[in-house]
Design an enzyme around this catalytic site. Structure first.
Site, mmCIF file in Angstrom:
data_model
loop_
_atom_site.group_PDB
_atom_site.id
_atom_site.type_symbol
_atom_site.label_atom_id
_atom_site.label_comp_id
_atom_site.label_asym_id
_atom_site.label_seq_id
_atom_site.Cartn_x
_atom_site.Cartn_y
_atom_site.Cartn_z
ATOM 1 N N HIS A 132 -0.254 9.218 -11.681
ATOM 2 C CA HIS A 132 -0.615 10.573 -12.132
ATOM 3 C C HIS A 132 -0.504 10.706 -13.659
ATOM 4 O O HIS A 132 -0.670 9.719 -14.356
ATOM 5 C CB HIS A 132 0.207 11.631 -11.384
ATOM 6 N N GLU B 151 6.128 14.835 -10.229
ATOM 7 C CA GLU B 151 6.034 13.399 -9.987
ATOM 8 C C GLU B 151 5.664 12.637 -11.254
ATOM 9 O O GLU B 151 6.211 11.572 -11.537
ATOM 10 C CB GLU B 151 5.008 13.126 -8.881
ATOM 11 N N HIS C 128 5.132 5.693 -7.852
ATOM 12 C CA HIS C 128 4.903 7.056 -7.367
ATOM 13 C C HIS C 128 6.157 7.623 -6.715
ATOM 14 O O HIS C 128 7.113 6.905 -6.437
ATOM 15 C CB HIS C 128 3.787 7.074 -6.308
ATOM 16 N N GLU D 230 6.430 4.146 -3.330
ATOM 17 C CA GLU D 230 6.760 5.561 -3.125
ATOM 18 C C GLU D 230 8.279 5.570 -3.074
ATOM 19 O O GLU D 230 8.889 5.389 -2.021
ATOM 20 C CB GLU D 230 6.157 6.087 -1.815
HETATM 21 ZN ZN LIG Z 1 1.744 9.813 -6.397
#
Ligand SMILES: [Zn+2]
Length: 492
Positions: free
Chosen positions: A318, A334, A393, A456
């Site tokens: 992102h 995030e 992430h 993640e």
């Molecule tokens: Zn993400």
């Protein structure tokens, strides 16, 4: 191009087997049958707001399971080979192997007998449970029986509430990809999800309960023996599903999916449907959602390089206009986490002279996903592709903030070993729940050709995970541990 296959809706006007408006009255005594034989109990089974409760003795004496009673804790434990079920008087939470499940009714005491919800216990033990509304019969069908043991004795109290219907299921449809869409109208709370493990007679079952929820008249009228059952062939995710009005007071609509081995599932809710999906993803968009299974590319790991250094591309997820997931109540985004961890990891990796790190972004900007892929495929100033690609992430699952833990994704077979190596490092470094190594076709790990993984690290939507993710000390430790795992992977 999403062809939707409707479930069988048989309009069986003659069989109004189970309505959803308190059909079951508390004063009626249900009859209990085990493999066709009626079970006689000294205290009658009772129906409490749609849930049948039977004396605990039935579980031990008639069903033959080992039952332990802890008088001090007011807790019964039912034991089967690898399963233990803990039920406590007055508590609407049951435990299966120490994982908690909400019960439709708390176990209670009647005439000094512990009364337990038979459907819950039976389903966990792998017994088939059928409810015959017309004749008020509970039919149990046994799997394999273990040896019997004696029964306990006891004291205290339970609790009731009135039935409310806030939502109505309007359709249950299976998409071509094998995802189950449960359409609804009205106001729906978070679905209650439980996973019943596979046993000798049943596959693993995903049970999704929608509280204060009924069905449309047409759906309820099409139930046969209280449910609609669909058997499937050729789906990767499941062999079938069924749905029923599990309880009439409180009103609970239940959807049960018969899972195939080792399938990853997600249950999410939008304003119009509950989606049970099997792409294994929560908020990142796979670049090709219809074909998420990895293509085996027989490139072995670790990478071979003619260069004297390994080039690692780190991709902070992102950035800029795209904040990624967020935790509004803690004010966390995030994109902030991903950049922070990426910069720390770069610093750790560069302590090793055999490694050179390149970043797809080093500030709050947003490179397009295709630009991130192009960067890794041809590193600017290096003129060759990266040896390792790592996209960082944090996850989110807002409809269920209890969901937590670390997962690692890869897509190509040449990335599996890398995924396993960094995943172990994350699990031992942070100690968050292990949601395992998974595959998914995220663009950055699908379209790059070197070993590539997407981390993640934890769930921003989970308060406890979020605090760990944004803890400077923990980030430093994770960066150090991840770097060490990469040195080990590269053997440098
Ligand atoms: Zn993400």
């Amino acid at each position: 191009m999403k062809k939707i296959i409707s479930s069988l809706f048989i309009v069986a006007g003659l069989f109004v087997l189970l309505g959803y408006a308190g059909v079951v009255s508390a004063s009626t005594t249900p009859k209990l049958f085990m493999d066709g034989k009626q079970l006689v109990t000294d205290v009658d089974p009772i129906i409490k707001q749609g849930t049948t409760l039977v004396p605990l003795a039935v579980i031990s004496r008639d069903l033959g399971y080992e039952v332990k009673w802890d008088n001090k804790a007011q807790q019964a434990t039912v034991l089967d080979k690898e399963t233990s079920i803990k039920l406590t008087i007055g508590q609407k939470v049951g435990y299966v192997n120490d994982k908690s499940y909400e019960l439709s009714q708390a176990p209670s005491l009647v005439k000094n007998r512990t009364m337990v919800p038979i459907r819950f216990v039976s389903e966990v033990l792998g017994l088939k449970v059928e409810w015959k509304q017309k004749t008020f019969e509970v039919l149990l069908t046994s799997p394999v029986k273990p040896t019997p043991t004696p029964t306990p004795t006891l004291p205290p109290t339970p609790t009731p509430t009135p039935a409310v219907q806030e939502a109505t299921v309007t359709g249950v449809v299976l998409s071509e990809e094998g995802n189950l869409h449960i359409g609804y109208t009205g106001t729906l709370g978070d679905p209650k999800v439980m996973l019943l493990p596979a046993d000798a007679n049943n596959p693993a079952r995903l049970v999704v309960d929608l509280n204060n929820t009924g069905y449309t008249y047409e759906l309820a009228n099409s139930f046969i023996k209280g449910q609609t059952e669909v058997t499937l062939n050729g789906y990767a995710s499941m062999t079938g599903y069924r749905f029923s009005q599990f309880s009439s007071n409180p009103l609970v609509a239940r959807i049960v999916v018969l899972l195939n081995d080792g399938v990853n599932y997600q249950v999410s809710r939008s304003s119009s449907e509950v989606l049970i999906s099997f792409n294994g993803e929560v908020h990142e968009q796979p670049s090709d959602p219809s074909g998420t299974s990895p293509t085996p590319t027989p490139t072995p790991t670790p990478p071979a390089t003619g260069d004297s250094v390994y080039h690692i591309v780190l991709d902070a997820g992102h950035g800029g206009k795209d904040p990624g997931a967020s935790n509004e109540s803690l004010g966390l985004m995030e994109k902030t986490f991903t950049l922070s961890l990426t910069l720390k990891l770069k610093q750790q990796l560069e302590q090793n002279s055999k490694v050179k790190v390149h970043l797809t972004r080093s500030d709050d900007t947003y490179p397009e996903l295709s630009e991130r892929v192009a960067f890794a495929q041809n590193i600017p100033g290096v003129g060759k592709k990266a040896d390792v690609f790592i996209s960082i992430h944090a996850n989110s699952f807002k409809t269920n903030p209890a969901v937590n833990g670390t997962e690692t994704y890869y897509y190509k077979e040449n990335s599996k070993q890398l995924a396993q190596t960094v995943h172990s490092a994350m699990i031992s470094s942070l100690g968050l729940a292990d949601r395992k190594v998974k595959t998914a076709g995220f663009k950055v790990i699908k379209e790059t050709t070197m070993p590539a993984v997407l981390l993640e690290v934890g769930f921003l939507s989970n308060t406890s995970d979020a605090k760990v993710l944004f803890d400077e000390e923990k980030q430093n430790k994770l960066a150090k541990d991840l770097a060490a795992s990469l040195f080990q992977y590269l053997n440098v």
